[in-house]
Design a protein around this motif. Structure first.
Motif, PDB file in Angstrom:
ATOM      1  N   ARG A 177      -1.439  -4.086  -5.782  1.00 54.42           N
ATOM      2  CA  ARG A 177      -1.913  -2.887  -5.092  1.00 54.42           C
ATOM      3  C   ARG A 177      -3.404  -2.911  -4.782  1.00 54.42           C
ATOM      4  O   ARG A 177      -3.960  -1.911  -4.381  1.00 54.42           O
ATOM      5  CB  ARG A 177      -1.613  -1.655  -5.941  1.00 54.42           C
ATOM      6  N   SER A 178      -4.069  -4.030  -4.965  1.00 54.22           N
ATOM      7  CA  SER A 178      -5.512  -4.061  -4.711  1.00 54.22           C
ATOM      8  C   SER A 178      -5.820  -4.935  -3.500  1.00 54.22           C
ATOM      9  O   SER A 178      -5.086  -5.862  -3.167  1.00 54.22           O
ATOM     10  CB  SER A 178      -6.257  -4.576  -5.946  1.00 54.22           C
ATOM     11  N   GLY A 179      -6.933  -4.617  -2.865  1.00 56.40           N
ATOM     12  CA  GLY A 179      -7.424  -5.423  -1.749  1.00 56.40           C
ATOM     13  C   GLY A 179      -6.431  -5.586  -0.624  1.00 56.40           C
ATOM     14  O   GLY A 179      -5.762  -4.640  -0.214  1.00 56.40           O
ATOM     15  N   ILE A 180      -6.289  -6.799  -0.155  1.00 57.22           N
ATOM     16  CA  ILE A 180      -5.468  -7.101   1.020  1.00 57.22           C
ATOM     17  C   ILE A 180      -3.979  -6.837   0.790  1.00 57.22           C
ATOM     18  O   ILE A 180      -3.218  -6.634   1.732  1.00 57.22           O
ATOM     19  CB  ILE A 180      -5.705  -8.555   1.479  1.00 57.22           C
ATOM     20  N   LEU A 181      -3.549  -6.809  -0.467  1.00 56.56           N
ATOM     21  CA  LEU A 181      -2.140  -6.560  -0.767  1.00 56.56           C
ATOM     22  C   LEU A 181      -1.780  -5.078  -0.749  1.00 56.56           C
ATOM     23  O   LEU A 181      -0.612  -4.721  -0.791  1.00 56.56           O
ATOM     24  CB  LEU A 181      -1.773  -7.171  -2.124  1.00 56.56           C
ATOM     25  N   ASN A 182      -2.766  -4.208  -0.709  1.00 58.21           N
ATOM     26  CA  ASN A 182      -2.522  -2.776  -0.634  1.00 58.21           C
ATOM     27  C   ASN A 182      -2.034  -2.440   0.774  1.00 58.21           C
ATOM     28  O   ASN A 182      -2.655  -2.827   1.762  1.00 58.21           O
ATOM     29  CB  ASN A 182      -3.809  -2.016  -0.949  1.00 58.21           C
ATOM     30  N   PRO A 183      -0.914  -1.720   0.904  1.00 57.21           N
ATOM     31  CA  PRO A 183      -0.388  -1.415   2.242  1.00 57.21           C
ATOM     32  C   PRO A 183      -1.354  -0.610   3.119  1.00 57.21           C
ATOM     33  O   PRO A 183      -1.227  -0.626   4.341  1.00 57.21           O
ATOM     34  CB  PRO A 183       0.884  -0.614   1.970  1.00 57.21           C
ATOM     35  N   MET A 184      -2.318   0.084   2.517  1.00 62.40           N
ATOM     36  CA  MET A 184      -3.262   0.880   3.300  1.00 62.40           C
ATOM     37  C   MET A 184      -4.558   0.106   3.593  1.00 62.40           C
ATOM     38  O   MET A 184      -5.453   0.617   4.258  1.00 62.40           O
ATOM     39  CB  MET A 184      -3.608   2.175   2.555  1.00 62.40           C
ATOM     40  N   TYR A 185      -4.656  -1.126   3.133  1.00 63.26           N
ATOM     41  CA  TYR A 185      -5.856  -1.928   3.303  1.00 63.26           C
ATOM     42  C   TYR A 185      -6.141  -2.163   4.780  1.00 63.26           C
ATOM     43  O   TYR A 185      -5.278  -2.552   5.553  1.00 63.26           O
ATOM     44  CB  TYR A 185      -5.702  -3.269   2.575  1.00 63.26           C
ATOM     45  N   ASN A 186      -7.363  -1.888   5.176  1.00 58.88           N
ATOM     46  CA  ASN A 186      -7.875  -2.179   6.515  1.00 58.88           C
ATOM     47  C   ASN A 186      -7.128  -1.453   7.630  1.00 58.88           C
ATOM     48  O   ASN A 186      -7.139  -1.895   8.771  1.00 58.88           O
ATOM     49  CB  ASN A 186      -7.866  -3.696   6.774  1.00 58.88           C
ATOM     50  N   GLN A 222      -6.552   1.380  10.397  1.00 62.14           N
ATOM     51  CA  GLN A 222      -7.406   2.188  11.246  1.00 62.14           C
ATOM     52  C   GLN A 222      -6.676   3.496  11.544  1.00 62.14           C
ATOM     53  O   GLN A 222      -5.534   3.474  11.985  1.00 62.14           O
ATOM     54  CB  GLN A 222      -7.713   1.449  12.559  1.00 62.14           C
ATOM     55  N   PHE A 223      -7.325   4.616  11.264  1.00 64.54           N
ATOM     56  CA  PHE A 223      -6.714   5.918  11.492  1.00 64.54           C
ATOM     57  C   PHE A 223      -7.375   6.606  12.672  1.00 64.54           C
ATOM     58  O   PHE A 223      -8.593   6.559  12.830  1.00 64.54           O
ATOM     59  CB  PHE A 223      -6.842   6.794  10.246  1.00 64.54           C
ATOM     60  N   SER A 224      -6.553   7.249  13.472  1.00 69.06           N
ATOM     61  CA  SER A 224      -7.074   7.944  14.643  1.00 69.06           C
ATOM     62  C   SER A 224      -7.853   9.179  14.191  1.00 69.06           C
ATOM     63  O   SER A 224      -7.610   9.724  13.107  1.00 69.06           O
ATOM     64  CB  SER A 224      -5.916   8.383  15.552  1.00 69.06           C
ATOM     65  N   PRO A 225      -8.773   9.646  15.021  1.00 74.81           N
ATOM     66  CA  PRO A 225      -9.509  10.864  14.688  1.00 74.81           C
ATOM     67  C   PRO A 225      -8.579  12.065  14.493  1.00 74.81           C
ATOM     68  O   PRO A 225      -8.827  12.916  13.649  1.00 74.81           O
ATOM     69  CB  PRO A 225     -10.430  11.076  15.894  1.00 74.81           C
ATOM     70  N   GLU A 226      -7.482  12.111  15.263  1.00 68.46           N
ATOM     71  CA  GLU A 226      -6.520  13.202  15.127  1.00 68.46           C
ATOM     72  C   GLU A 226      -5.879  13.195  13.737  1.00 68.46           C
ATOM     73  O   GLU A 226      -5.723  14.233  13.107  1.00 68.46           O
ATOM     74  CB  GLU A 226      -5.414  13.105  16.194  1.00 68.46           C
ATOM     75  N   PHE A 227      -5.508  12.003  13.268  1.00 72.08           N
ATOM     76  CA  PHE A 227      -4.906  11.876  11.943  1.00 72.08           C
ATOM     77  C   PHE A 227      -5.900  12.313  10.865  1.00 72.08           C
ATOM     78  O   PHE A 227      -5.558  13.066   9.956  1.00 72.08           O
ATOM     79  CB  PHE A 227      -4.454  10.426  11.688  1.00 72.08           C
ATOM     80  N   LYS A 228      -7.134  11.849  10.976  1.00 66.56           N
ATOM     81  CA  LYS A 228      -8.167  12.216   9.993  1.00 66.56           C
ATOM     82  C   LYS A 228      -8.390  13.721   9.996  1.00 66.56           C
ATOM     83  O   LYS A 228      -8.538  14.338   8.936  1.00 66.56           O
ATOM     84  CB  LYS A 228      -9.474  11.488  10.296  1.00 66.56           C
ATOM     85  N   TYR A 229      -8.394  14.327  11.190  1.00 68.13           N
ATOM     86  CA  TYR A 229      -8.575  15.773  11.283  1.00 68.13           C
ATOM     87  C   TYR A 229      -7.423  16.510  10.604  1.00 68.13           C
ATOM     88  O   TYR A 229      -7.636  17.465   9.856  1.00 68.13           O
ATOM     89  CB  TYR A 229      -8.693  16.217  12.752  1.00 68.13           C
ATOM     90  N   MET A 230      -6.187  16.069  10.848  1.00 69.12           N
ATOM     91  CA  MET A 230      -5.021  16.717  10.246  1.00 69.12           C
ATOM     92  C   MET A 230      -5.061  16.639   8.720  1.00 69.12           C
ATOM     93  O   MET A 230      -4.599  17.541   8.032  1.00 69.12           O
ATOM     94  CB  MET A 230      -3.719  16.069  10.746  1.00 69.12           C
ATOM     95  N   GLN A 231      -5.601  15.556   8.181  1.00 70.54           N
ATOM     96  CA  GLN A 231      -5.665  15.380   6.733  1.00 70.54           C
ATOM     97  C   GLN A 231      -6.759  16.220   6.083  1.00 70.54           C
ATOM     98  O   GLN A 231      -6.644  16.601   4.922  1.00 70.54           O
ATOM     99  CB  GLN A 231      -5.886  13.900   6.381  1.00 70.54           C
ATOM    100  N   THR A 232      -7.830  16.498   6.815  1.00 75.70           N
ATOM    101  CA  THR A 232      -8.983  17.163   6.222  1.00 75.70           C
ATOM    102  C   THR A 232      -9.208  18.603   6.679  1.00 75.70           C
ATOM    103  O   THR A 232     -10.073  19.279   6.146  1.00 75.70           O
ATOM    104  CB  THR A 232     -10.273  16.360   6.530  1.00 75.70           C
ATOM    105  N   ARG A 233      -8.438  19.066   7.644  1.00 72.75           N
ATOM    106  CA  ARG A 233      -8.679  20.411   8.179  1.00 72.75           C
ATOM    107  C   ARG A 233      -8.369  21.500   7.149  1.00 72.75           C
ATOM    108  O   ARG A 233      -7.585  21.301   6.219  1.00 72.75           O
ATOM    109  CB  ARG A 233      -7.882  20.649   9.455  1.00 72.75           C
TER     110      ARG A 233
END
Length: 161
Positions: free
Chosen positions: A61-70, A72-83
């Motif tokens: 689950r660390s570094g490159i083996l983590n499914p979320m590693y590297n 890229q999230f769209s600004p819309e996605f980031k907004y939905m997560q933090t609004r």
């Protein structure tokens, strides 16, 4: 595979604490006698407290083996997560709950006179707290213990006919 080790009765007839104590009893019995740690990594029932992931899992689950590693999230996605999702920004803001839904959500407290066990009344938790001028923590404590407080017994279960 599902194995029922003990029937604790009808739903709602025993407390969560009692259920967890029975679960812990069987976990202790299994793990102390048979060392079957591969079945359940958590040493305590009802919580993951004390659970330690093995080193293989941590490496996966660390570094490159983590499914979320590297990623890229769209600004819309980031907004939905933090609004802000409180008040008017909540999608369910202003939605009225039906009477049936409210009845399911409302936790009732049955109040009895401690001397003769006569039924005084049935109240939702908050109204009971206000009516009898006791704090929510105090009410919760006496609901769990079943002891009398200021001449009254508070119960989640109906003790009268």
């Amino acid at each position: 595979m599902l194995v029922i080790l003990e029937d604790l009765g009808k739903t709602g007839s025993v407390t969560k604490e009692y259920m967890l104590s029975r679960e812990q009893f069987y976990l202790d019995l299994l793990f102390n006698n048979y060392s079957l740690l591969i079945l359940n990594n958590s040493p305590t029932s009802g919580t993951t407290l004390g659970l330690k992931h093995n080193s293989e899992f941590r490496i996966r689950r660390s570094g490159i083996l983590n499914p979320m590693y590297n990623k890229q999230f769209s600004p819309e996605f980031k907004y939905m997560q933090t609004r802000d999702k409180t008040g008017i920004n909540n999608p369910l803001f202003g939605t009225k709950k039906s009477i049936i839904t409210l009845a399911k959500l409302t936790k009732l407290v049955y109040v009895y006179n401690a001397k003769e066990m006569s039924h005084i009344g049935t109240y939702p938790t908050i109204k009971c707290s206000k009516t009898f001028k006791i704090g929510k923590d105090t009410l919760s404590k006496y609901l769990k213990s079943g002891q009398a407080y200021k001449g009254k017994i508070y119960s989640r279960t109906k003790l009268h006919n």
